[in-house]
Design an enzyme around this catalytic site. Structure first.
Site, PDB file in Angstrom:
ATOM      1  N   SER A  99      52.287 -24.073  51.638  1.00  0.00           N
ATOM      2  CA  SER A  99      53.742 -24.237  51.559  1.00  0.00           C
ATOM      3  C   SER A  99      54.184 -24.974  50.296  1.00  0.00           C
ATOM      4  O   SER A  99      55.360 -24.925  49.935  1.00  0.00           O
ATOM      5  CB  SER A  99      54.267 -24.971  52.798  1.00  0.00           C
ATOM      6  OG  SER A  99      53.562 -26.179  53.013  1.00  0.00           O
ATOM      7  N   HIS A 103      56.823 -31.970  51.434  1.00  0.00           N
ATOM      8  CA  HIS A 103      57.488 -30.960  50.619  1.00  0.00           C
ATOM      9  C   HIS A 103      58.561 -31.606  49.749  1.00  0.00           C
ATOM     10  O   HIS A 103      58.742 -32.820  49.794  1.00  0.00           O
ATOM     11  CB  HIS A 103      58.079 -29.868  51.519  1.00  0.00           C
ATOM     12  CG  HIS A 103      57.052 -29.180  52.352  1.00  0.00           C
ATOM     13  ND1 HIS A 103      56.830 -29.513  53.678  1.00  0.00           N
ATOM     14  CD2 HIS A 103      56.162 -28.215  52.052  1.00  0.00           C
ATOM     15  CE1 HIS A 103      55.849 -28.775  54.157  1.00  0.00           C
ATOM     16  NE2 HIS A 103      55.415 -27.974  53.182  1.00  0.00           N
ATOM     17  N   ASP A 112      59.912 -35.324  56.645  1.00  0.00           N
ATOM     18  CA  ASP A 112      59.061 -34.558  55.739  1.00  0.00           C
ATOM     19  C   ASP A 112      58.937 -35.267  54.395  1.00  0.00           C
ATOM     20  O   ASP A 112      59.841 -35.232  53.563  1.00  0.00           O
ATOM     21  CB  ASP A 112      59.650 -33.157  55.541  1.00  0.00           C
ATOM     22  CG  ASP A 112      58.752 -32.247  54.709  1.00  0.00           C
ATOM     23  OD1 ASP A 112      57.739 -32.750  54.174  1.00  0.00           O
ATOM     24  OD2 ASP A 112      59.053 -31.046  54.595  1.00  0.00           O
TER      25      ASP A 112
END
Length: 359
Positions: free
Chosen positions: A112, A336, A333
């Site tokens: 990702s 990311h 998160d």
């Protein structure tokens, strides 16, 4: 006599300014042409001209990366530009990028974080040529963004380990010595690989039941040893299958996380949540991670030249760049990156390297 002297003085002054401007222009346009500039060592500086694009004009952006749309209240994190210590990093020019890569196919292969970088580049390019038509398609683990006017395509292959993940009777096996899926990587002009984060997952987040190393099936093993073995298998595939006269190969360096505030001289429980400014070189000690060291060692032993986009250190300083709670999903998160944001700089570095090499 006096007039002639003044005329000569004027000419010399004019010539000097022209020379200065020419030298300055060379420094801006060709900062790494002699190979002496390290793009990856520097600091983040405030720049009112940033960000490079507005995500509201990028309709295909993944929801979890669009921090502003998900309610992030601050915008300062959008205004930082990476400045190398010893040279100028060329400002990203999407039209120039497309002209240089006209007719080329680019493939990102990874997890990702590769999606993060691929998504960033699609937004950067579409904003550079807003009147050009584009297509975007998704089929299985492949996503492809194309700009037909330039005959350029950017494909993302979701592949967290690079080596094979195979379903067998005993369960799902991570095969460290097998890379049959590499067949689908052939035929591209630029390859950009990445793998690391999934090697650490355990429990329900671990996508395999067994790991196969050198013909032996195991329940588990040292993850760094496994990572080195898997990356070595990938390196052998590249050495055996890539023709560097037609294909350029990059490896996206290790993208850091910010779950431990001790990394930037705060408490251990401090995370990226609420961070609004980058860390400084003095407050974030840095230092090469074990995974980053393995990457450099494996690349060094390859016969094929692979360019390392060494994004680890510059990204370590951006504790403010993660989505945190602004993903539209549950959780915090700190892995990311918001878009616009840090991955745009990764692509600016990609552009700089490609710009200083022949196509």
């Amino acid at each position: 006599m006096g007039n002639r002297f003044r005329f000569r003085s004027f000419c010399w002054i004019g010539f000097s300014w022209i020379l200065i401007l020419c030298v300055h222009q060379v420094q801006l346009s060709e900062p790494q042409s002699d190979g002496r500039c390290d793009y990856f060592r520097g600091s983040w500086v405030f720049d009112e001209a940033y960000p490079l694009y507005n995500t509201s004009a990028c309709p295909f952006i993944e929801k979890e990366f669009d921090c502003q749309a998900n309610g992030r209240p601050d915008k300062l994190y959008l205004k930082y530009r990476w400045k190398p210590t010893d040279c100028m990093l060329p400002r990203f020019n999407g039209q120039d990028f497309l002209r240089k890569l006209k007719g080329k196919k680019i493939l990102f292969v990874g997890d990702s974080l590769s999606l993060n970088q691929w998504q960033s580049l699609t937004c950067m390019l579409s904003s550079a040529v807003p009147k050009s038509k584009y297509t975007i398609s998704r089929k299985g683990g492949l996503s492809t963004f194309s700009l037909p006017d330039y005959e350029v395509s950017l494909t993302l292959s979701r592949n967290a380990f690079l080596v094979d993940l195979v379903k067998e009777k005993i369960g799902t096996v991570l095969k460290l010595d097998s890379i049959e899926n590499g067949k689908s990587w052939k035929g591209y002009d630029v390859l950009i690989f990445n793998t690391w984060h999934w090697w650490l997952h355990r429990g329900r987040k671990q996508p395999w039941n067994f790991i196969e190393s050198r013909g032996k099936v195991k329940k588990d093993m040292d993850r760094l040893v496994a990572y080195r073995e898997g990356l070595t298998t990938w390196s052998k595939w590249v050495d055996a299958n890539v023709n560097t006269t037609t294909t350029k190969v990059f490896f996206q360096g290790i993208s850091p996380t910010h779950f431990n505030g001790e990394d930037w001289q705060e408490t251990k429980s401090t995370t990226c949540m609420g961070q609004t400014r980058p860390a400084t070189v003095s407050t974030h000690a840095g230092g090469s991670s074990a995974a980053a060291t393995i990457v450099k060692e494996v690349l060094k032993n390859m016969s094929t030249p692979v360019v390392l986009l060494d994004i680890t250190r510059l990204s370590e300083l951006r504790k403010d760049g993660h989505p945190s709670i602004y993903t539209g999903l549950k959780g915090n998160d700190c892995s990311h990156w918001c878009l616009a944001g840090v991955p745009d700089t990764w692509n600016q570095l990609l552009y700089a390297v490609l710009s200083t090499r022949e196509h």
